[in-house]
Design a protein around this motif. Structure first.
Motif, PDB file in Angstrom:
ATOM      1  N   ASP A 114       3.477  -8.442  -5.472  1.00 34.69           N
ATOM      2  CA  ASP A 114       3.445  -8.784  -4.764  1.00 34.69           C
ATOM      3  C   ASP A 114       3.866  -7.699  -3.518  1.00 34.69           C
ATOM      4  O   ASP A 114       4.301  -7.242  -3.474  1.00 34.69           O
ATOM      5  CB  ASP A 114       4.978  -9.395  -4.599  1.00 34.69           C
ATOM      6  N   PHE A 115       1.843  -7.233  -3.238  1.00 35.20           N
ATOM      7  CA  PHE A 115       2.171  -5.448  -2.892  1.00 35.20           C
ATOM      8  C   PHE A 115       2.990  -5.946  -1.226  1.00 35.20           C
ATOM      9  O   PHE A 115       3.589  -4.930  -1.263  1.00 35.20           O
ATOM     10  CB  PHE A 115       0.720  -5.410  -2.244  1.00 35.20           C
ATOM     11  N   LEU A 144       7.900   2.800  -7.070  1.00 35.73           N
ATOM     12  CA  LEU A 144       6.163   2.106  -7.057  1.00 35.73           C
ATOM     13  C   LEU A 144       5.081   2.527  -5.799  1.00 35.73           C
ATOM     14  O   LEU A 144       4.329   2.729  -5.772  1.00 35.73           O
ATOM     15  CB  LEU A 144       6.933   1.147  -7.160  1.00 35.73           C
ATOM     16  N   LYS A 145       5.967   2.433  -4.772  1.00 34.58           N
ATOM     17  CA  LYS A 145       5.323   2.795  -2.761  1.00 34.58           C
ATOM     18  C   LYS A 145       4.475   4.138  -3.288  1.00 34.58           C
ATOM     19  O   LYS A 145       3.420   3.987  -2.538  1.00 34.58           O
ATOM     20  CB  LYS A 145       6.586   2.396  -2.407  1.00 34.58           C
ATOM     21  N   GLY A 146       5.429   5.149  -4.185  1.00 36.12           N
ATOM     22  CA  GLY A 146       4.924   6.346  -4.047  1.00 36.12           C
ATOM     23  C   GLY A 146       3.631   6.417  -4.852  1.00 36.12           C
ATOM     24  O   GLY A 146       2.357   6.768  -4.461  1.00 36.12           O
ATOM     25  N   VAL A 147       3.644   5.490  -5.535  1.00 32.06           N
ATOM     26  CA  VAL A 147       2.530   5.263  -6.558  1.00 32.06           C
ATOM     27  C   VAL A 147       1.524   4.743  -5.954  1.00 32.06           C
ATOM     28  O   VAL A 147       0.361   4.815  -6.131  1.00 32.06           O
ATOM     29  CB  VAL A 147       3.119   4.860  -7.728  1.00 32.06           C
ATOM     30  N   PHE A 149      -2.187   6.264  -5.141  1.00 32.21           N
ATOM     31  CA  PHE A 149      -3.520   5.637  -5.744  1.00 32.21           C
ATOM     32  C   PHE A 149      -4.716   5.361  -4.647  1.00 32.21           C
ATOM     33  O   PHE A 149      -5.751   5.048  -4.460  1.00 32.21           O
ATOM     34  CB  PHE A 149      -2.797   3.696  -6.253  1.00 32.21           C
ATOM     35  N   ALA A 150      -3.938   4.919  -3.122  1.00 33.27           N
ATOM     36  CA  ALA A 150      -4.627   4.736  -2.036  1.00 33.27           C
ATOM     37  C   ALA A 150      -5.932   6.080  -2.225  1.00 33.27           C
ATOM     38  O   ALA A 150      -6.715   6.218  -1.103  1.00 33.27           O
ATOM     39  CB  ALA A 150      -3.500   4.638  -1.075  1.00 33.27           C
ATOM     40  N   GLU A 162      -8.784   0.024  -4.258  1.00 37.43           N
ATOM     41  CA  GLU A 162      -8.017  -0.644  -3.031  1.00 37.43           C
ATOM     42  C   GLU A 162      -6.447  -1.561  -3.703  1.00 37.43           C
ATOM     43  O   GLU A 162      -6.873  -1.896  -4.704  1.00 37.43           O
ATOM     44  CB  GLU A 162      -9.004  -1.830  -3.202  1.00 37.43           C
ATOM     45  N   VAL A 163      -5.963  -0.644  -3.269  1.00 35.97           N
ATOM     46  CA  VAL A 163      -4.623  -1.050  -3.973  1.00 35.97           C
ATOM     47  C   VAL A 163      -4.197  -2.518  -3.737  1.00 35.97           C
ATOM     48  O   VAL A 163      -3.413  -3.006  -4.974  1.00 35.97           O
ATOM     49  CB  VAL A 163      -3.294   0.156  -3.766  1.00 35.97           C
ATOM     50  N   PRO A 164      -3.666  -3.649  -2.272  1.00 35.99           N
ATOM     51  CA  PRO A 164      -3.590  -4.930  -2.599  1.00 35.99           C
ATOM     52  C   PRO A 164      -4.074  -5.462  -3.786  1.00 35.99           C
ATOM     53  O   PRO A 164      -3.531  -6.373  -4.379  1.00 35.99           O
ATOM     54  CB  PRO A 164      -3.848  -5.093  -1.228  1.00 35.99           C
ATOM     55  N   ALA A 165      -5.948  -4.752  -3.631  1.00 34.56           N
ATOM     56  CA  ALA A 165      -6.000  -5.729  -4.907  1.00 34.56           C
ATOM     57  C   ALA A 165      -6.049  -5.687  -6.381  1.00 34.56           C
ATOM     58  O   ALA A 165      -5.764  -6.612  -7.415  1.00 34.56           O
ATOM     59  CB  ALA A 165      -7.716  -5.648  -4.957  1.00 34.56           C
ATOM     60  N   LEU A 166      -5.180  -4.610  -6.299  1.00 28.80           N
ATOM     61  CA  LEU A 166      -5.279  -4.027  -7.751  1.00 28.80           C
ATOM     62  C   LEU A 166      -3.839  -4.887  -7.721  1.00 28.80           C
ATOM     63  O   LEU A 166      -2.730  -5.499  -9.055  1.00 28.80           O
ATOM     64  CB  LEU A 166      -4.769  -2.347  -8.261  1.00 28.80           C
ATOM     65  N   PHE A 167      -2.647  -4.563  -7.326  1.00 27.42           N
ATOM     66  CA  PHE A 167      -1.130  -5.680  -7.388  1.00 27.42           C
ATOM     67  C   PHE A 167      -1.451  -7.258  -7.643  1.00 27.42           C
ATOM     68  O   PHE A 167      -1.210  -7.492  -8.265  1.00 27.42           O
ATOM     69  CB  PHE A 167      -1.026  -4.915  -6.116  1.00 27.42           C
TER      70      PHE A 167
END
Length: 351
Positions: A42-43, A18-21, A25-26, A31-36
């Protein structure tokens, strides 16, 4: 629950994958933290190597990312798949394999380390082998972009392992042809067909049998132990789990026989029965449970007609499926599907 360790009936993917995904996305400007946060993940848990994430929530994350980016082909990028498709310790285990074919057979055996909600089959063909990518235990349809990124990751993995650019012979997807199909041929470097029974890619025999430059018998043993330990930690080495996975692979061909599953696991039928009894289980119970889990998954996806669901579950006719669904869900298959979409309609796939 934002980050989950393996639990019964909850299919999960690793933090590494998931970190790779998320990094992909980044790289696409999201804005990945906002998506999470929006989907309840939990980002910060991505930094925990033991963290696991619900596969259904990951599908929700993909749906949101496609919508926010405005890119219906999000992830359909060779460079990004090569950079961010992270198979964790299994990828390094493949590096020490003798050939690509051996490496993919290992990946199929240990894919649960990356995700126990995904399946990989390596099936022979006159021209080589098909890599068949599937999903199990999901409650919401898997977005096509997630499937595409997974398939593309497999192909870019071939290039990484072999140290050269491979050209697949064919690629097939379950979903209908989207707009801009030329992009698929350019990305996968082969003819691409849509609306097919399974998601799969065909690699030629010469490519699969070519030696991997980094093959190393000593490291092979080390990696084998590391991956096996991780599988143990996830509860994926139990006979029950191995039988369930094997049943899931075979159901679309008809109801699997216990003797055939035992042979696939390199056990005698008697040994298989004894081991299942030691784990307080039986083949018939596992067959029924696997069918129930897959039935819930297929009925949540409107692409599958009820008769097709019955076929995919290995029932000889729809009436047997109807009776089983009444026992599992208390209602008929059609009523169960109607309840699903009345209670929680799924997001429309971006096209």
């Amino acid at each position: 629950m934002t980050s989950q360790h393996h639990q019964d009936n909850i299919r999960t993917s690793s933090a590494a994958w998931l970190k790779g995904v998320a990094d992909m996305f980044a790289a696409e400007g999201l804005e990945v933290p906002a998506l999470f946060a929006e989907v309840g993940l939990d980002f910060r848990a991505l930094q925990d190597p033991d963290a696991r994430f619900s596969v259904d929530t990951i599908s929700q994350l993909w749906e949101l990312a496609v919508a926010r980016s405005g890119k219906p082909n999000l992830g359909l990028n060779r460079e990004l798949a090569a950079s961010y498709g992270n198979l964790d310790v299994v990828g390094y285990a493949m590096l020490s394999s003798a050939t690509l074919l051996e490496g993919f057979e290992r990946l199929a055996r240990y894919l649960a380390v990356v995700s126990d909600g995904a399946t990989l089959e390596v099936l022979p063909d006159a021209r080589g082998h098909w890599l068949v990518l599937g999903h199990i235990g999901t409650r919401r349809p898997v977005p096509r972009q997630r499937v595409e990124f997974g398939m593309l990751t497999l192909l870019m993995l071939c290039n990484w392992l072999s140290r050269r650019e491979l050209q697949p012979l064919a690629c097939e997807f379950v979903f209908p042809a989207p707009t801009g199909v030329e992009r698929y041929r350019e990305t996968f470097l082969c003819p691409v067909r849509f609306g097919q029974p399974v998601n799969r890619v065909l690699l030629g025999s010469a490519d699969l049998q070519a030696p991997i430059p980094t093959r190393n018998p000593a490291l092979y043993e080390v990696h084998e132990r590391l991956v096996a330990d991780r599988m143990d930690h996830l509860g994926q080495q139990s006979t029950v789990q191995r039988v369930r996975n094997e049943i899931a692979h075979r159901l679309h061909l008809g109801e699997p026989r216990r003797e055939d599953v035992a042979a696939a696991l390199q056990l005698t039928d008697r040994t298989l029965q004894r081991r299942l009894q030691a784990e307080a289980n039986s083949f018939q119970h596992l067959l029924d449970e696997t069918r129930r889990e897959l039935a819930a998954q297929y009925l949540a996806d409107k692409r599958y007609a009820l008769a097709e669901v019955a076929d995919r579950l290995g029932f000889v006719d729809s009436s047997n499926f109807f009776r089983a669904a009444k026992r599992w869900f208390g209602v008929s298959p059609g009523q169960y599907r109607n309840q699903l979409f009345a209670e929680a309609p799924t997001a429309t796939e971006a096209n």
